[in-house]
Structure formats: structure tokens, C-alpha cells
Design an enzyme around this catalytic site. Structure first.
Site, PDB file in Angstrom:
ATOM      1  N   LYS A 140      35.623  10.008  25.542  1.00  0.00           N
ATOM      2  CA  LYS A 140      36.315   9.614  26.772  1.00  0.00           C
ATOM      3  C   LYS A 140      37.452  10.591  27.051  1.00  0.00           C
ATOM      4  O   LYS A 140      38.134  11.030  26.124  1.00  0.00           O
ATOM      5  CB  LYS A 140      36.844   8.180  26.599  1.00  0.00           C
ATOM      6  CG  LYS A 140      37.421   7.554  27.871  1.00  0.00           C
ATOM      7  CD  LYS A 140      37.831   6.101  27.647  1.00  0.00           C
ATOM      8  CE  LYS A 140      38.371   5.476  28.940  1.00  0.00           C
ATOM      9  NZ  LYS A 140      38.782   4.068  28.763  1.00  0.00           N
ATOM     10  N   SER A 187      38.069  -2.642  29.093  1.00  0.00           N
ATOM     11  CA  SER A 187      37.504  -1.346  29.484  1.00  0.00           C
ATOM     12  C   SER A 187      36.398  -0.800  28.578  1.00  0.00           C
ATOM     13  O   SER A 187      35.772   0.202  28.923  1.00  0.00           O
ATOM     14  CB  SER A 187      38.611  -0.297  29.578  1.00  0.00           C
ATOM     15  OG  SER A 187      39.326  -0.444  30.762  1.00  0.00           O
ATOM     16  N   SER A 206      37.233   0.709  32.451  1.00  0.00           N
ATOM     17  CA  SER A 206      37.477   2.091  32.773  1.00  0.00           C
ATOM     18  C   SER A 206      36.562   3.073  32.040  1.00  0.00           C
ATOM     19  O   SER A 206      36.408   4.198  32.479  1.00  0.00           O
ATOM     20  CB  SER A 206      38.923   2.441  32.437  1.00  0.00           C
ATOM     21  OG  SER A 206      39.136   2.433  31.040  1.00  0.00           O
TER      22      SER A 206
END
Lengths: 95, 495
Positions: B78, B182, B158
């Protein structure tokens, strides 16, 4: 609690985010939506409840108060938008 | 697409150790899959050179007989994780061009274990969002579609890029982070597994901070076993994160026996939300039946402050964000606005932050500034911290009654269309996290497991919430649920 345009402008100033005059009404509106949602918390009886400080009970670790790192000025400055002579450069602060 | 990219971590590990495949081959297969998946916009900074180098090193290490479980496994990282010399910008314009001079603890640990980084993954800006639509890179796209409907769906957020990449078999696993859901919400939207461990399990050092008392990293993988293996490599004490727990990390994979006889599973009545789709209710009921069939005892429980979790979160998270994001000032790294004649340092801050932050980030920073400002600190911030104490106590009470884990839906709906929530007020988007956010507020471990599909063929997931530090036991319950559900659907390739 209703947020007016003046309050929205003050909050933007505190947050150091430039918001144009014509954007302030929308911003105030968004604040009101969110704060309206948060108002629900007033229903909760919190008498005698301690505010949470740490989600897991833990005693923060202590360490020797000594220098463990350093001597890497070039790395520290590597990502600066403006670095000169070993310093971060910014617009004039003091007249 | 090569079959190699479809391997799970456990399968690839065994094949690597047997010499049936090399990390170089696995890595090339993933790099090819990534090249062909531009339409998903999952990988936003590709690092093929690093990947090939790491794969070669992993192959040498495997040959020498020293191969930890993650050795040679190609992963996506990420964009929130700082990776040395590689763009790390939290999907924000304000960190454009930022290449850290250091490596986050978690990626260091993964690389030390021999893992391979394929590149950085799309996400919501500063992890603020539930649809990956606040990213400076543009939307990540869900590989799943509603039957033959070509409408693009959100992979959730997210960690939307992580979810899309794992679901589309572009990598074998990915790192995610979870502040209010998330990891778990995007895992549910894409039919994969994701676990947020207990607060303090994974070091936050080198992970761009959003709300420090809520943020935790975790793995996003193709199944529960893979989550156990990858979580193992990510956990551990780190002196550089003062909230990192100095606790031994148990062998999570060894905990996966599938035996949950006698375990007490709580069903919280407050999670029956008004207007919840019948499909979600049915999925939840099926989950209860599956765990009961596996020998668990199902008990009704109450978590009375559930309703207040989202409003509490939307005070605490923005407050912490406004403080954490104060560092983006155009001085030390990232973007600095072009200044006009006579502009001083205040104008530099204000213009830089106005240009560098997206709308949702600005909104949250300002809400946070407001709730922390003089005169409102007690009414909002302290109030929320007190309610947070009560939310955590709800969980402590049910665990004290002997409950081992809590079963809930992961999300109130299946993946929605990109752009569908554009005109809704921000609060509507926040409701996505209604079932997940309590877990962050209480610092507990939570895992999302795919267990079914809706009428349109989209994946749906259930969440299990565990006792603090008992990720092994939680993963074992998740494993039992996974085996009973037998979820094997994959998105059809259209990209």
C-alpha cells in the site's frame, strides 16, 4: 451548534488551509452535516467515565536519554522542496 | 493470465521449497499480470527492478535451505508505507515526489523474510475514504462486476488498490492498513480475506499516520491461511513505535486446526441495522448456522454503545488527523505551492496545503481542527474519548461473559458503483464503516472472510471480532467459517 461562514473561515485559518471566499458556504454546510451527525454523542451519559488515553493498557517504555541517531543531514534534506547550504529554505519570517 | 499468479501464499511457499517453481518465475508472472491490468489502476508505482533483484536473492536463499515462509513471495505494498527510495505518497498530491530515505518497519520485516515488492498500491488519500475515490491517482477499480453490467464498481477503501490487486491475482498478497475498516471493507467488496490485528501488534513506524490511536496495518490475502502466514511476518515488537506491544508473536498458522468445538460466538443485537439489505441478514444467519454446525455455541449479546461508534470515530479520527497532517507544510518534503510577490510563510503553508490536500482530507483536517479548538475541546473531543471508553467496555463485558469471538456482517452492502456516492453528503459514505469502526475504537483484532455472493454475483463477507492479542484463535474461527462457507468464486477477467 450551527457553523456560520465566519466560523468556517476561522477554522480554515487555524488549519492553515486557504479556502476561497466563494467556497466558504459549501464548507460551512459540510461542517454542519458532520457536526450534526456528531451531536448524537450528547445522548450518552458519560458521568464519571474517564476519557480514553490508551486503547490497550500499557506503560510506555522508557529508554536511556541518549543520542541514538544522527549525522545524516543530506538524507534529512533530500526531499526538501528548497534546501540551501545545509538548511531548509523558507520565505522570510522576520522583517 | 498465468496460473502462477493464482497461487496462494501457502501453495507458492511449498512449491518454492520443493523447487517446483522459482521466485523469479512467480515474480515475472505477476509483473506480466500487472502490465495487463492497467484498467484496474491498482498498482500506481511499479518497481520491477527491485522485484527482480529481490526474487533472485530469494531464490538463492531458498536454494541454500534458509527460507522463511514469505521468502520469494511477490507482494503489493500500500502506498501508505514508506519504502526506501521508492515513491511513497499516501495517494496525496502533497507528497508528490517523496522518496523516503528509510524503510517502514513492516516492509523491512517482510523484506528480511525474503518477500518481493512488485510496487505500490492505490488507496484513498491519507487512507481517508471508503471507496478509493479520494486518491490523487484516480479510482482503483474492482475486478468484480454486476453480472454482465460493465459499470465500474469500487473495490472499497481505503486499501482499494490492495484489494483489487489480490482479487485480480496481480500479486499473492498485499499490505493494507485499517483505521476504521480500511482492510476489512475492501476485502469484503472484493471477495478476499483481510485481518486488522490488535492495536500494537504491528509497528506503525514508517507508515504515514492518519489517526495514530486507531491505525493498524495487516495483510490482505486470498484465504485465511495466507493471512496467518503473512501476519506472522508483519508482527512483532519495535522500539521505534512506542505503542508497539512487547509480546511474543505466536505461530498463527499452527493455530489453524479448524476445531472450534465449544467456542462461544456472540451475535450482537445492535448490528441488526434498520434498512439493512435482506441478503446481508441472510448471509449473517448462514454464518451463524455454519459456526454452530462446526460445534460452536452461539449466544446473543449486546454491545449497547454501537450506535455511537461512528460519531465517536468522526471526532477522534479527524482530531488526530489534523494533528498528524500538520507536518505537511511545504518545508521538509513533498509539494510546495508557487508563491506570489510578497507572500510570507503563512501564505506558503496555506497555499501549499490548499493545493496539496484533496477535498475529503481538507474537510477532515478542518473538522479535527474545530473539535480540538478552544471552547469545543471538552464538548467534542473529550466527550468522544469518554464514549470510546464505553464502547471498549461493551466488548470487555461480553468477553468477560466467556464470549470467544463476535460474528457480524463486514459491510452493510456489496460493492457500489464508482461515482454513485458522489452527490451524497459525507456522512452517507461514512456509514460504510458502521460494522468495522467499533473494532478500531476498542483496539481489537477483526477479520473479514468472504462467505457468499449477492443476487448480482458480487461477493459479501462476514466479520469476526476477537479478544485482544488472540489473533491465532480468531484466525482459527475464521478458518472454520471459511471451510464451511466454501467461497471459491473469482471475478471473470475483463481487464
Amino acid at each position: 451548534m450551527s457553523i456560520d461562514i465566519e466560523t468556517a473561515a476561522r477554522v480554515a485559518k487555524l488549519a492553515r488551509i486557504k479556502v476561497e471566499e466563494d467556497e466558504l458556504p459549501d464548507l460551512a454546510h459540510a461542517f454542519n452535516d458532520i457536526l450534526g451527525f456528531i451531536e448524537q454523542l450528547n445522548e450518552v451519559d458519560v458521568d464519571g467515565v474517564e476519557p480514553m488515553v490508551s486503547v490497550t493498557p500499557m506503560r510506555l517504555k522508557r529508554r536511556q536519554d541518549g543520542v541514538t541517531d544522527g549525522g545524516m543531514q543530506d538524507k534529512v534534506l533530500k526531499n526538501a522542496p528548497d534546501a540551501r547550504e545545509g538548511f531548509f529554505a523558507v520565505p522570510k519570517v522576520v522583517e | 493470465m498465468s496460473e502462477l499468479t493464482k497461487l496462494k501464499i501457502a501453495e507458492a511457499r511449498d512449491a518454492l521449497r520443493k523447487g517446483d517453481v522459482t521466485s523469479a518465475e512467480l515474480t515475472e508472472a505477476c509483473l506480466t499480470a500487472i502490465e495487463g491490468a492497467g484498467a484496474l489502476n491498482a498498482f500506481v508505482h511499479k518497481t520491477p527492478e527491485i522485484a527482480r533483484e529481490q526474487a533472485a536473492a530469494a531464490d538463492a536463499r531458498i536454494k541454500s535451505g534458509d527460507a522463511p515462509a514469505m521468502c520469494g513471495i511477490p507482494l503489493g505494498i500500500k502506498d501508505l508505507f514508506c519504502t526506501k527510495g521508492v515513491d511513497s505518497q499516501a495517494a496525496s498530491r502533497i507528497l508528490q515526489g517523496f522518496k523516503p530515505e528509510y524503510e517502514s518497519t513492516i516492509t523491512s520485516q517482510l523484506f528480511d523474510a525474503g518477500a518481493v515488492m512488485l510496487g505500490k498500491l492505490n488507496m484513498d488519500e491519507f487512507a481517508m475514504g471508503s471507496s478509493n475515490e479520494t486518491s490523487v491517482y484516480g479510482n482503483a477499480v474492482n475486478p468484480w462486476r454486476r453480472g454482465n453490467d460493465e459499470a465500474q464498481l469500487t473495490p472499497g477503501g481505503s486499501s482499494g488498490g490492495s484489494a483489487a490487486a489480490v482479487a485480480a491475482d496481480l500479486c499473492l498478497g498485499a499490505t493494507g492498513t485499517d483505521t476504521g475498516g480500511s482492510i476489512r471493507q475492501p476485502a469484503a467488496f472484493t471477495g478476499i480475506t483481510g485481518i486488522k490485528p490488535t492495536y500494537g501488534r504491528c509497528s506503525r513506524w514508517g507508515v504515514v499516520a492518519f489517526a495514530s490511536s486507531l491505525d493498524q496495518a495487516g495483510p490482505m490475502t486470498k484465504d485465511v491461511r495466507d493471512a496467518a502466514i503473512m501476519l506472522q511476518a508483519m508482527c512483532g515488537h519495535d522500539a521505534k513505535d512506542s505503542t508497539s506491544a512487547d509480546l511474543a508473536v505466536p505461530d498463527f498458522e499452527a493455530a489453524l486446526t479448524g476445531d472450534i468445538k465449544g467456542k462461544k460466538i456472540g451475535i450482537p443485537k445492535e448490528y441488526h441495522m434498520d434498512g439493512m439489505p435482506a441478503e446481508i441478514e441472510a448471509l449473517w444467519a448462514e454464518g451463524r448456522a455454519m459456526l454452530k454446525d462446526a460445534g460452536a455455541e452461539i449466544v446473543d449479546i449486546s454491545l449497547p454503545h454501537t450506535k455511537y461508534a461512528l460519531p465517536t470515530y468522526y471526532v477522534i479520527a479527524p482530531a488526530e488527523a489534523s494533528s498528524n497532517l500538520a507536518r505537511y507544510d511545504g518545508v521538509r518534503y513533498g509539494h510546495r505551492a508557487q508563491l506570489g510577490q510578497g507572500d510570507g510563510i503563512t501564505e506558503m503553508y496555506e497555499k501549499t496545503r490548499a493545493e496539496g490536500f484533496g477535498e475529503e482530507v481538507k474537510r477532515r483536517v478542518m473538522v479535527g481542527t474545530y473539535v480540538l479548538s478552544a471552547g469545543f475541546y471538552d464538548a467534542y473531543y473529550n466527550k468522544a474519548r469518554k464514549v470510546r471508553t464505553l464502547i471498549k467496555k461493551d466488548f470487555e463485558d461480553v468477553f468477560a461473559q466467556g464470549v470467544d469471538a463476535i460474528l457480524t456482517p463486514t459491510t452493510p452492502s456489496a460493492a457500489f458503483g464508482l461515482g454513485e456516492m458522489k452527490d451524497a453528503d459525507p456522512v452517507k459514505m461514512y456509514l460504510n464503516d458502521v460494522f468495522t469502526v467499533t473494532v478500531n475504537l476498542a483496539g481489537l483484532p477483526g477479520v473479514a472472510v468472504p462467505t457468499g455472493v449477492d443476487a448480482q454475483g458480487l461477493p459479501l463477507g462476514l466479520q469476526l471480532i476477537g479478544r485482544p492479542w488472540e489473533e491465532g484463535d480468531l484466525l482459527n474461527t475464521a478458518y472454520a467459517l471459511e471451510r464451511a462457507a466454501g467461497f471459491v468464486s473469482k471475478p471473470g477477467k475483463w481487464w
